[in-house]
Scaffold this motif. Structure first.
Motif, mmCIF file in Angstrom:
data_model
loop_
_atom_site.group_PDB
_atom_site.id
_atom_site.type_symbol
_atom_site.label_atom_id
_atom_site.label_comp_id
_atom_site.label_asym_id
_atom_site.label_seq_id
_atom_site.Cartn_x
_atom_site.Cartn_y
_atom_site.Cartn_z
ATOM 1 N N GLY A 168 -9.445 4.265 11.446
ATOM 2 C CA GLY A 168 -10.411 4.594 10.397
ATOM 3 C C GLY A 168 -9.945 5.752 9.540
ATOM 4 N N LEU A 169 -9.269 6.712 10.146
ATOM 5 C CA LEU A 169 -8.741 7.839 9.373
ATOM 6 C C LEU A 169 -7.667 7.362 8.410
ATOM 7 C CD1 LEU A 169 -8.550 10.804 8.697
ATOM 8 C CD2 LEU A 169 -7.048 11.128 10.686
ATOM 9 N N ALA A 170 -6.819 6.436 8.850
ATOM 10 C CA ALA A 170 -5.788 5.882 7.965
ATOM 11 C C ALA A 170 -6.432 5.200 6.771
ATOM 12 C CB ALA A 170 -4.919 4.894 8.734
ATOM 13 N N LEU A 171 -7.477 4.437 7.023
ATOM 14 C CA LEU A 171 -8.157 3.727 5.940
ATOM 15 C C LEU A 171 -8.791 4.683 4.944
ATOM 16 C CD1 LEU A 171 -9.162 0.819 5.015
ATOM 17 C CD2 LEU A 171 -11.294 1.428 6.146
ATOM 18 N N ILE A 172 -9.441 5.717 5.459
ATOM 19 C CA ILE A 172 -10.199 6.619 4.597
ATOM 20 C C ILE A 172 -9.278 7.449 3.700
ATOM 21 C CG2 ILE A 172 -10.375 8.748 5.955
ATOM 22 C CD1 ILE A 172 -13.283 6.831 4.302
ATOM 23 N N LEU A 173 -8.021 7.603 4.090
ATOM 24 C CA LEU A 173 -7.109 8.430 3.308
ATOM 25 C C LEU A 173 -6.932 7.908 1.890
ATOM 26 C CD1 LEU A 173 -4.354 9.346 5.918
ATOM 27 C CD2 LEU A 173 -6.166 10.797 4.989
ATOM 28 N N PHE A 174 -6.892 6.573 1.727
ATOM 29 C CA PHE A 174 -6.762 6.087 0.352
ATOM 30 C C PHE A 174 -8.079 5.562 -0.222
ATOM 31 C CE2 PHE A 174 -6.827 1.502 0.770
ATOM 32 C CZ PHE A 174 -6.366 1.248 2.044
ATOM 33 N N LEU B 111 0.800 -1.216 0.000
ATOM 34 C CA LEU B 111 0.000 0.000 0.000
ATOM 35 C C LEU B 111 0.839 1.275 0.000
ATOM 36 C CD1 LEU B 111 -2.704 -0.978 2.652
ATOM 37 C CD2 LEU B 111 -2.918 -1.086 0.167
ATOM 38 N N GLU B 112 2.148 1.147 0.160
ATOM 39 C CA GLU B 112 2.972 2.330 0.378
ATOM 40 C C GLU B 112 2.852 3.348 -0.759
ATOM 41 O OE1 GLU B 112 3.946 -0.753 0.841
ATOM 42 O OE2 GLU B 112 4.237 -0.801 3.009
ATOM 43 N N HIS B 113 2.951 2.866 -2.004
ATOM 44 C CA HIS B 113 2.884 3.784 -3.141
ATOM 45 C C HIS B 113 1.513 4.433 -3.213
ATOM 46 C CE1 HIS B 113 3.710 5.530 -7.028
ATOM 47 N NE2 HIS B 113 2.659 4.934 -7.550
ATOM 48 N N SER C 181 -1.387 19.136 12.041
ATOM 49 C CA SER C 181 -1.854 17.963 12.794
ATOM 50 C C SER C 181 -2.047 16.772 11.865
ATOM 51 C CB SER C 181 -3.155 18.287 13.535
ATOM 52 O OG SER C 181 -4.156 18.738 12.646
ATOM 53 N N PHE C 182 -2.478 17.046 10.624
ATOM 54 C CA PHE C 182 -2.642 15.955 9.668
ATOM 55 C C PHE C 182 -1.287 15.358 9.289
ATOM 56 C CE2 PHE C 182 -2.662 14.418 5.272
ATOM 57 C CZ PHE C 182 -3.631 13.430 5.360
ATOM 58 N N GLU C 183 -0.291 16.227 9.036
ATOM 59 C CA GLU C 183 1.047 15.742 8.678
ATOM 60 C C GLU C 183 1.652 14.917 9.812
ATOM 61 O OE1 GLU C 183 2.843 19.472 7.668
ATOM 62 O OE2 GLU C 183 2.599 19.134 5.507
ATOM 63 N N LYS C 184 1.377 15.314 11.046
ATOM 64 C CA LYS C 184 1.859 14.548 12.195
ATOM 65 C C LYS C 184 1.227 13.155 12.206
ATOM 66 C CE LYS C 184 2.069 14.664 17.254
ATOM 67 N NZ LYS C 184 1.664 15.425 18.482
ATOM 68 N N PHE C 185 -0.063 13.104 11.950
ATOM 69 C CA PHE C 185 -0.757 11.817 11.891
ATOM 70 C C PHE C 185 -0.208 10.977 10.736
ATOM 71 C CE2 PHE C 185 -4.052 9.034 10.209
ATOM 72 C CZ PHE C 185 -4.514 8.388 11.356
ATOM 73 N N ALA C 186 -0.019 11.614 9.587
ATOM 74 C CA ALA C 186 0.423 10.902 8.383
ATOM 75 C C ALA C 186 1.849 10.406 8.468
ATOM 76 C CB ALA C 186 0.265 11.811 7.162
ATOM 77 N N SER D 167 0.137 2.023 6.614
ATOM 78 C CA SER D 167 -0.164 0.644 6.197
ATOM 79 C C SER D 167 -0.467 -0.228 7.414
ATOM 80 C CB SER D 167 1.010 0.041 5.422
ATOM 81 O OG SER D 167 1.166 0.651 4.183
ATOM 82 N N LYS D 168 0.329 -0.060 8.467
ATOM 83 C CA LYS D 168 0.110 -0.846 9.677
ATOM 84 C C LYS D 168 -1.207 -0.472 10.331
ATOM 85 C CE LYS D 168 1.834 -4.003 12.372
ATOM 86 N NZ LYS D 168 2.099 -5.377 11.867
ATOM 87 N N MET D 169 -1.576 0.783 10.266
ATOM 88 C CA MET D 169 -2.830 1.239 10.855
ATOM 89 C C MET D 169 -4.032 0.656 10.091
ATOM 90 S SD MET D 169 -2.007 5.202 11.846
ATOM 91 C CE MET D 169 -3.431 5.407 12.936
ATOM 92 N N VAL D 170 -3.902 0.561 8.774
ATOM 93 C CA VAL D 170 -4.974 -0.051 7.980
ATOM 94 C C VAL D 170 -5.144 -1.513 8.374
ATOM 95 C CG1 VAL D 170 -5.643 -0.758 5.644
ATOM 96 C CG2 VAL D 170 -4.722 1.536 6.044
#
Length: 389
Positions: free
Chosen positions: A332-338, A187-189, A209-214, A219-222
């Protein structure tokens, strides 16, 4: 053309099984409008003298070698298992416990299956002929629809709980069949491209705050989003409007049918619920209904479990559910990003569904205005919930 002819042969077999003599078979190609990436879609009508027209829906596999090498999931075997084994077992459980008809999980009838590699085909009843349709993913969701969908989600989960408690060997076997190796996905790319898209549209006050989360391992969070915590059940895995068919009765009640069972997998109950909310609702809906919908899910789950003679307080208490929901929410935020770029993509910008499709096809370059609106709404909520700081 070759696939259409193979579909026609399967439909001829179905016609014979259903006692349609000298049938006329009409096949029509349909588009998912950017909502399906594993199959080409078709409707069919089988006609014969002195017989009612048989309206069918067919999916023909469009997953080529590229995608299969990247995604360790056999989509069509999973769906075949669901219709031929799992849902029959669920129906037997409902019968065994005397669940009233109006409270049973409604099933879509499967008429035929061809498991030829690269040409896998599934033929189901065509619910559009009965007035069902997909929810418009570009429109805001209302309470009636959301509540009806979550009710069916709760029934699905309750049946899995019942299987795990009352038929443990069968449940363990299902876990092996429906095993999904998320850690093997590359999922990295995809995530890198998604981050670039997100940073272009996120409101400036939330970028830090978003960049800190990102900066975390997304991938591990998903993977953690899908992984079970305390309770392990069979989840849908892609529980959203495009994988649910619905119709509105004259009395206003919404009927829901759960379809597209290719992503069934072992997981945690809040995952399907959060997936549905984050992929399908807007900020306005969540402000008014998020807490209510969460409570509705658990009340429906509890009721469905009791009908199956389970004690929800012992099997999956409200306290455990609340804790798992809280733990899943950041993932859930990690998942929704992609996911969000694909969920909101305009039909004319969607990847072409063919055997050349691979994971890189999902790196959407031209995101829609809806993507920006929905993403910023989700970011606002994650700030409000104290997850983005």
């Amino acid at each position: 053309m070759a696939h259409t002819e193979e579909l026609r042969r399967l439909l001829s077999k179905i016609a014979e099984e259903q006692n349609y003599k000298n049938p006329e078979i009409i096949i029509k190609d349909i588009s998912s409008g950017g909502a399906n990436y594993t199959s080409t879609l078709h409707t069919a009508i089988i006609k014969a003298k002195n017989k009612e027209d048989l309206h069918l829906f067919a999916k023909i596999g469009a997953v080529g070698e590229k995608m299969r090498s990247e995604v360790n999931v056999n989509f069509f075997d999973t769906e075949q298992y669901a219709y031929l084994t799992l849902f029959k077992s669920y129906a037997a459980l409902e019968e065994e416990h005397g669940v009233p008809e109006e409270h049973r999980l409604p099933y879509v009838k499967m008429y035929g299956f061809d498991n030829t590699l690269y040409k896998e085909t599934l033929v189901l009843e065509d619910l559009t002929a009965q007035g069902f349709g997909s929810f418009d993913r570009f429109q805001p969701m209302d309470w009636e629809y959301a509540a009806a969908a979550v009710t069916e989600c709760a029934k699905l989960h309750a049946l899995s709980f019942a299987t795990s408690k009352q038929r443990p060997e069968e449940f363990e076997k299902s876990q092996e069949v429906l095993k999904t190796a998320w850690e093997t996905l590359k999922l990295e790319h995809l995530i890198e491209k998604t981050m670039q898209n997100a940073l272009k549209v996120i409101n400036p006050q939330h970028k830090k705050s978003f960049e800190k989360f990102a900066s975390q391992n997304i991938s591990k969070m998903v993977e953690k989003f899908y992984s079970p915590i305390n309770a392990k059940i069979i989840t849908h895995g892609d529980f959203r409007g495009n994988n649910l068919l619905h119709r509105v009765r004259e009395d206003g009640k919404v009927d829901i049918r759960v379809v597209d069972l290719q992503t069934l997998q072992g997981g945690s109950p809040p995952a399907d619920l959060l997936y549905f909310i984050l992929t399908g609702t807007d900020e306005k809906f969540r402000a008014k209904y998020f807490d209510r919908l969460v409570e509705h899910y658990y009340s429906q789950l509890s009721a469905a479990m009791r009908r199956l003679h389970l004690n929800p307080h012992e099997v999956y208490s409200k306290e455990v559910f609340d804790q798992e929901l809280k733990e899943k929410l950041p993932y859930g935020l990690a998942l929704i990003l992609f996911l969000l770029p694909i969920v909101t993509i305009a039909p004319d910008q969607a990847p072409t569904v063919d055997h050349n499709l691979d994971m890189s096809s999902f790196t959407v370059q031209n995101t829609s205005d809806l993507f920006s609106e929905r993403l910023n709404g989700i970011i606002n909520d994650y700030v409000k919930w104290g997850i983005l700081k």
